[in-house]
Design a protein around this motif. Structure first.
Motif, PDB file in Angstrom:
ATOM      1  N   ASP A 172      -7.419  -3.016  10.023  1.00  0.00           N
ATOM      2  CA  ASP A 172      -8.564  -3.228   9.445  1.00  0.00           C
ATOM      3  C   ASP A 172      -8.307  -4.144   8.579  1.00  0.00           C
ATOM      4  O   ASP A 172      -8.373  -5.125   8.158  1.00  0.00           O
ATOM      5  CB  ASP A 172      -9.304  -2.618   9.226  1.00  0.00           C
ATOM      6  CG  ASP A 172      -9.918  -1.491  10.311  1.00  0.00           C
ATOM      7  OD1 ASP A 172      -9.145  -2.316  11.303  1.00  0.00           O
ATOM      8  OD2 ASP A 172     -10.961  -0.285  10.065  1.00  0.00           O
ATOM      9  N   SER A 173      -6.739  -3.712   7.375  1.00  0.00           N
ATOM     10  CA  SER A 173      -6.217  -4.665   6.189  1.00  0.00           C
ATOM     11  C   SER A 173      -5.710  -5.411   6.361  1.00  0.00           C
ATOM     12  O   SER A 173      -5.887  -7.007   5.703  1.00  0.00           O
ATOM     13  CB  SER A 173      -5.745  -3.793   5.132  1.00  0.00           C
ATOM     14  OG  SER A 173      -4.552  -3.378   5.831  1.00  0.00           O
TER      15      SER A 173
ATOM     16  N   ARG B  13     -14.915   2.067  -0.002  1.00  0.00           N
ATOM     17  CA  ARG B  13     -15.751   2.286   1.642  1.00  0.00           C
ATOM     18  C   ARG B  13     -14.591   1.003   2.767  1.00  0.00           C
ATOM     19  O   ARG B  13     -15.062   1.800   3.681  1.00  0.00           O
ATOM     20  CB  ARG B  13     -16.589   0.147   1.007  1.00  0.00           C
ATOM     21  CG  ARG B  13     -17.662   0.620   0.773  1.00  0.00           C
ATOM     22  CD  ARG B  13     -18.437  -0.382   0.932  1.00  0.00           C
ATOM     23  NE  ARG B  13     -17.692  -1.182   0.056  1.00  0.00           N
ATOM     24  CZ  ARG B  13     -17.790  -2.271  -1.264  1.00  0.00           C
ATOM     25  NH1 ARG B  13     -18.083  -1.374  -2.437  1.00  0.00           N
ATOM     26  NH2 ARG B  13     -16.740  -3.227  -1.704  1.00  0.00           N
ATOM     27  N   SER B  14     -13.533   0.875   2.089  1.00  0.00           N
ATOM     28  CA  SER B  14     -12.409   0.548   3.371  1.00  0.00           C
ATOM     29  C   SER B  14     -11.681   2.457   4.299  1.00  0.00           C
ATOM     30  O   SER B  14     -11.990   2.716   5.746  1.00  0.00           O
ATOM     31  CB  SER B  14     -11.266   0.000   3.463  1.00  0.00           C
ATOM     32  OG  SER B  14     -11.395  -1.483   2.468  1.00  0.00           O
ATOM     33  N   LEU B  15     -11.701   3.375   3.476  1.00  0.00           N
ATOM     34  CA  LEU B  15     -11.709   4.201   3.805  1.00  0.00           C
ATOM     35  C   LEU B  15     -12.475   5.071   5.019  1.00  0.00           C
ATOM     36  O   LEU B  15     -12.594   5.559   6.299  1.00  0.00           O
ATOM     37  CB  LEU B  15     -11.430   4.756   2.642  1.00  0.00           C
ATOM     38  CG  LEU B  15      -9.360   4.858   2.625  1.00  0.00           C
ATOM     39  CD1 LEU B  15      -8.370   5.305   1.069  1.00  0.00           C
ATOM     40  CD2 LEU B  15      -8.303   5.256   3.470  1.00  0.00           C
TER      41      LEU B  15
ATOM     42  N   THR C 234       0.735  -1.475   0.527  1.00  0.00           N
ATOM     43  CA  THR C 234      -0.250   0.093  -0.003  1.00  0.00           C
ATOM     44  C   THR C 234       1.004   1.527  -0.170  1.00  0.00           C
ATOM     45  O   THR C 234       1.638   1.446   0.923  1.00  0.00           O
ATOM     46  CB  THR C 234      -1.279  -0.251   1.125  1.00  0.00           C
ATOM     47  OG1 THR C 234      -1.858  -1.313   1.414  1.00  0.00           O
ATOM     48  CG2 THR C 234      -1.610   0.889   1.214  1.00  0.00           C
TER      49      THR C 234
ATOM     50  N   ARG D  71     -14.193  -0.574  -3.346  1.00  0.00           N
ATOM     51  CA  ARG D  71     -13.444  -1.416  -1.956  1.00  0.00           C
ATOM     52  C   ARG D  71     -12.888  -0.725  -1.185  1.00  0.00           C
ATOM     53  O   ARG D  71     -12.839  -0.214   0.377  1.00  0.00           O
ATOM     54  CB  ARG D  71     -12.802  -2.548  -2.446  1.00  0.00           C
ATOM     55  CG  ARG D  71     -12.674  -3.620  -0.670  1.00  0.00           C
ATOM     56  CD  ARG D  71     -11.840  -4.377  -2.017  1.00  0.00           C
ATOM     57  NE  ARG D  71     -11.700  -5.755  -0.136  1.00  0.00           N
ATOM     58  CZ  ARG D  71     -10.700  -6.375   0.069  1.00  0.00           C
ATOM     59  NH1 ARG D  71     -11.157  -7.208  -1.487  1.00  0.00           N
ATOM     60  NH2 ARG D  71     -10.571  -7.385   1.216  1.00  0.00           N
ATOM     61  N   LEU D  72     -11.708   0.038  -1.313  1.00  0.00           N
ATOM     62  CA  LEU D  72     -10.845   0.547  -1.411  1.00  0.00           C
ATOM     63  C   LEU D  72     -11.576   1.982  -0.892  1.00  0.00           C
ATOM     64  O   LEU D  72     -11.483   2.824   0.706  1.00  0.00           O
ATOM     65  CB  LEU D  72     -10.328   1.742  -1.967  1.00  0.00           C
ATOM     66  CG  LEU D  72      -8.853   2.599  -1.346  1.00  0.00           C
ATOM     67  CD1 LEU D  72      -8.135   1.697  -0.655  1.00  0.00           C
ATOM     68  CD2 LEU D  72      -7.599   3.074  -2.539  1.00  0.00           C
TER      69      LEU D  72
ATOM     70  N   TYR E   6      -2.366  -0.796  -3.237  1.00  0.00           N
ATOM     71  CA  TYR E   6      -3.706   0.921  -3.195  1.00  0.00           C
ATOM     72  C   TYR E   6      -2.488   1.464  -3.352  1.00  0.00           C
ATOM     73  O   TYR E   6      -1.583   1.595  -2.622  1.00  0.00           O
ATOM     74  CB  TYR E   6      -4.460   0.862  -2.580  1.00  0.00           C
ATOM     75  CG  TYR E   6      -5.786  -0.492  -2.270  1.00  0.00           C
ATOM     76  CD1 TYR E   6      -6.691  -0.272  -3.208  1.00  0.00           C
ATOM     77  CD2 TYR E   6      -5.270  -1.920  -0.763  1.00  0.00           C
ATOM     78  CE1 TYR E   6      -7.111  -1.613  -2.963  1.00  0.00           C
ATOM     79  CE2 TYR E   6      -6.662  -2.458  -1.047  1.00  0.00           C
ATOM     80  CZ  TYR E   6      -7.751  -2.663  -2.298  1.00  0.00           C
ATOM     81  OH  TYR E   6      -8.345  -3.761  -2.335  1.00  0.00           O
TER      82      TYR E   6
ATOM     83  N   ASP F   5     -15.354   3.516   6.655  1.00  0.00           N
ATOM     84  CA  ASP F   5     -15.485   2.920   7.347  1.00  0.00           C
ATOM     85  C   ASP F   5     -14.094   3.147   8.451  1.00  0.00           C
ATOM     86  O   ASP F   5     -15.114   3.426   9.737  1.00  0.00           O
ATOM     87  CB  ASP F   5     -15.709   1.251   6.816  1.00  0.00           C
ATOM     88  CG  ASP F   5     -16.881   0.811   6.271  1.00  0.00           C
ATOM     89  OD1 ASP F   5     -17.258   2.249   6.120  1.00  0.00           O
ATOM     90  OD2 ASP F   5     -17.214  -0.015   5.810  1.00  0.00           O
ATOM     91  N   ALA F   6     -12.806   3.054   7.866  1.00  0.00           N
ATOM     92  CA  ALA F   6     -11.775   3.445   8.946  1.00  0.00           C
ATOM     93  C   ALA F   6     -12.342   4.613   9.403  1.00  0.00           C
ATOM     94  O   ALA F   6     -12.051   4.887  10.887  1.00  0.00           O
ATOM     95  CB  ALA F   6     -10.642   3.087   8.537  1.00  0.00           C
TER      96      ALA F   6
ATOM     97  N   PHE G 293      -7.481   2.088   8.491  1.00  0.00           N
ATOM     98  CA  PHE G 293      -7.837   1.888   7.888  1.00  0.00           C
ATOM     99  C   PHE G 293      -6.640   0.257   7.788  1.00  0.00           C
ATOM    100  O   PHE G 293      -6.447  -0.474   6.832  1.00  0.00           O
ATOM    101  CB  PHE G 293      -6.868   2.704   6.929  1.00  0.00           C
ATOM    102  CG  PHE G 293      -6.583   1.759   5.104  1.00  0.00           C
ATOM    103  CD1 PHE G 293      -7.699   1.596   3.986  1.00  0.00           C
ATOM    104  CD2 PHE G 293      -6.298   1.656   4.574  1.00  0.00           C
ATOM    105  CE1 PHE G 293      -7.602   0.688   2.792  1.00  0.00           C
ATOM    106  CE2 PHE G 293      -5.658   2.111   3.263  1.00  0.00           C
ATOM    107  CZ  PHE G 293      -6.439   0.863   2.343  1.00  0.00           C
TER     108      PHE G 293
END
Length: 500
Positions: free
Chosen positions: A496-497, A405-407, A265, A402-403, A374, A409-410, A493
Motif C-alpha cells: 500500500d505504501s 491508520r495504514s497498519l 521503513t 497516519r502510520l 517509520y 487498514d492493511a 502495508f
C-alpha cells in the motif's frame, strides 16, 4: 502448488474438479447453475435430496458426471447471499481448500473467485484471498519428522482461479503474484516459529539471515555480536542473554530498492528463541509454547522475503533482537538495574518481561543508525494482550496517526487484523521506580498498554508503531503451531505504501 488465473465457462473445464458455490436455501450461484444445466439437473437433484443446503462451509463432492468434461464437482456452501462478505468468502475458500487437499485429481478450476462479495468489487483481492486461504490449508510442518514418517504427498498440483472477463486477467495475475510472495513469507515465518528451541537458537536465526541473502541477493545481512553490542551500551538486551550459554545476536537485514536518499521503513522483531521467564520462571504447563516467543522475529524474516520477492521499490530494514531467556547464576534478578543504550536506567522487577528489554535497545540503535521514515516493532510481548483481544487481532499502538491508520487498514484488507489501543501518558506513572528512571513492568492493570508505554520511552522521536502479537502468533491445543502472522499485514502495508 501452481496457481493460475483464467477466464472460461465452468461446464467446459477439462479438469479433475470444478469448485462452485451454493447459497443458503439451496440457491445455486450462476456458475453452479451453468453446471446444473449442462449436467441435466444433477446439482438440483442433489440439493432436493438434502445433501447440500448452502450453509456456510458445507461441502459436497459430485461424481459420475457423464455429461461434463470435469471428473467431479465440489459444491461449497456460502451461507446467505446477502451476508456473503469478506469473512464468509474467506471461510468458503478455506472449506474448498480442505476438500481439494483430499482430492485425487491433479488440477482444479476454482469459481468462488467469480462470486459477488459484499463490499468488494476487486478481482485482485478475491484471487489473492483465495490463494492465501488455500496456502494456509495446504501448509505442513515436516522439518522435524523422523525417517519413518511418511511425507505428505499432495496429488493436486495446479489450481486455476477463474475470473468473469478476460479484462480481469491482469488484476487476477497481480493477486496471484502478491499471494505467492506473501504465502512464501508466511510459510518461512511458520517454519522458523515451529522449530524447537534446541534447533532455532539466536545463532540459527543469524544463519537463516545469511541464507536469505544468498537466495535473494537484494537483501544484505550483517550480525552484531555481543562484544559489539556491549561497546554500543546495549546493556538491556545483553541482560536478557546473561543466563544463557547461547550468545545474543542483533541481526540486521537491509533491502534497498529505492533511491539512496529515501528514508527506510524499519521492522524490528522480538527474537526470544526460548523464554523460560528467567529467574521469574514461568509455570511448567504449556512452557513448550515459549519456543514461539520469536514469532515477531519470524514475521520480520517473512516480510523481508516477501518484499524482496515482489521487488517492491522501497528501502526496508529488518532487525531481529535475538536471545534466550534462561535462569542460571549469571542471569538478571528482580531488583537489578540496567543502563540502556539510550542512557535511561531500568529496574528489573520481573525477568519474564524481557521482550521489552531487547526491543528498547534495538529501537535506540535504529534511531541512531537509520533515521527512518517509520519503525514498526513486532513482538509476542504480553499475556495481557491475549486477555484483551484473544486470538483474533493483534494489539496496535502508535504515536503517529497516519502510520496507525495504514497498519489498521492493511490488516483489514488482508484479513490479518490489528486493533488500535491507547498510548496515553496517564499510563506512564505505573512504571515509576524508587531506584531507577522507571521499572520494566507496571503491575497487573493494562499490562499490554504499559508494555507499549515502556517501549514508547525509547521511540518518542520516531514515527513508531508497536504490534503486540501474543494472541495471534500461534495456535494452541490440537492445532498447535505458528500462524505466520502478521506477515500478511506487514507486506500489505508495504504494498500500500508503494501505491500511495
Amino acid at each position: 502448488m501452481e496457481f493460475l488465473v483464467k477466464s472460461g465457462s465452468p461446464e467446459k473445464q477439462r479438469v479433475g474438479c470444478v469448485v462452485v458455490g451454493i447459497f443458503e436455501r439451496r440457491k445455486p450461484s450462476p456458475q453452479a447453475q451453468a453446471l446444473d444445466a449442462a449436467s441435466g439437473g444433477l446439482i438440483g437433484s442433489v440439493m432436493r435430496r438434502g445433501d447440500m443446503d448452502g450453509k456456510l462451509g458445507q461441502t459436497t463432492f459430485l461424481h459420475g458426471l457423464d455429461d461434463l468434461f470435469c471428473d467431479r464437482i465440489l459444491l461449497v456452501g456460502c451461507g446467505r447471499e446477502r451476508d456473503f462478505d469478506e469473512r464468509a468468502y474467506r471461510k468458503a475458500c478455506v472449506a474448498a481448500a480442505r476438500e481439494l487437499d483430499k482430492v485425487g485429481g491433479v488440477d482444479a478450476a476454482h469459481y468462488l473467485t467469480e462470486l459477488n462479495v459484499k463490499g468488494r468489487d476487486d478481482v485482485r483481492w478475491q484471487v489473492k484471498q483465495a490463494a492465501l486461504a488455500t496456502r494456509e490449508v495446504f501448509y505442513r510442518f515436516e522439518a522435524c519428522k523422523g525417517q519413518d514418517y511418511k511425507k505428505y504427498t499432495r496429488k493436486l498440483s495446479r489450481l486455476v482461479f477463474q475470473v468473469p472477463r478476460r479484462s480481469d486477467l491482469p488484476p487476477g495475475e497481480t493477486g496471484i503474484r502478491e499471494a505467492d510472495a506473501i504465502g512464501h513469507g508466511v510459510d518461512f515465518a511458520k517454519e522458523l516459529g515451529n522449530l524447537p528451541g534446541n534447533i532455532c537458537t539466536p545463532s540459527y536465526l543469524a544463519d537463516q539471515a545469511a541464507e536469505l541473502s544468498k537466495r535473494l541477493p537484494a537483501v544484505k545481512t550483517k550480525v552484531l555480536e555481543e562484544d559489539e553490542m556491549r561497546k554500543l551500551g546495549m546493556n538491556a538486551l545483553l541482560a536478557v542473554s546473561a543466563g544463557s550459554e547461547q550468545p545474543a545476536k542483533l541481526i540486521v537485514m537491509e533491502y534497498n530498492n529505492a533511491p539512496a536518499n529515501t528514508k527506510p521503513t524499519v521492522l524490528v522483531g522480538k527474537g526470544i528463541t526460548f523464554d523460560s521467564g528467567g529467574i521469574s520462571i514461568k509455570p511448567a504447563a504449556t512452557m513448550d509454547e515459549m519456543k514461539f516467543d520469536m514469532c515477531g522475529a519470524a514475521s520480520v524474516f517473512g516480510t523481508l522475503q516477501a518484499a524482496a520477492e515482489l521487488e517492491l521499490p522501497i528501502n526496508l530494514v529488518g532487525i531481529v533482537a535475538s536471545s534466550e531467556n534462561l535462569p542460571d547464576g549469571k542471569a538478571i534478578k528482580p531488583g537489578d538495574i540496567v543502563t540502556t543504550m539510550s542512557g535511561q536506567t531500568v529496574e528489573i522487577l520481573n525477568t519474564d518481561a524481557e521482550g521489552r528489554l531487547v526491543l528498547c535497545d534495538t529501537l535506540t540503535y535504529v534511531e541512531r543508525t537509520y533515521k527512518p521514515e517509520y519503525v514498526v516493532d513486532i513482538a509476542t510481548l504480553t499475556g495481557a494482550c491475549v486477555i484483551a483481544l484473544g486470538s483474533h487481532a493483534a494489539a496496535l499502538y502508535s504515536n503517529n496517526n497516519r502510520l496507525r491508520r495504514s497498519l489498521r487498514d492493511a490488516g483489514n484488507a488482508i484479513g490479518d487484523r490489528a486493533w488500535p489501543m491507547p498510548l496515553w501518558e496517564d499510563y506512564q506513572s505505573q512504571l515509576d521506580s524508587n531506584f531507577a528512571d522507571f521499572a520494566n513492568v507496571g503491575g497487573r492493570e493494562a499490562g499490554s498498554v504499559t508494555a507499549a508505554c515502556f517501549l514508547h520511552r525509547f521511540a518518542r522521536d520516531l514515527r513508531w508503531a508497536h504490534l503486540d502479537i501474543a494472541g495471534v502468533a500461534w495456535n494452541s491445543g490440537k492445532q498447535k503451531g505458528a500462524t505466520g502472522r502478521p506477515v500478511g499485514l506487514l507486506t500489505q502495508f508495504l504494498i500500500d505504501s508503494v501505491a500511495g
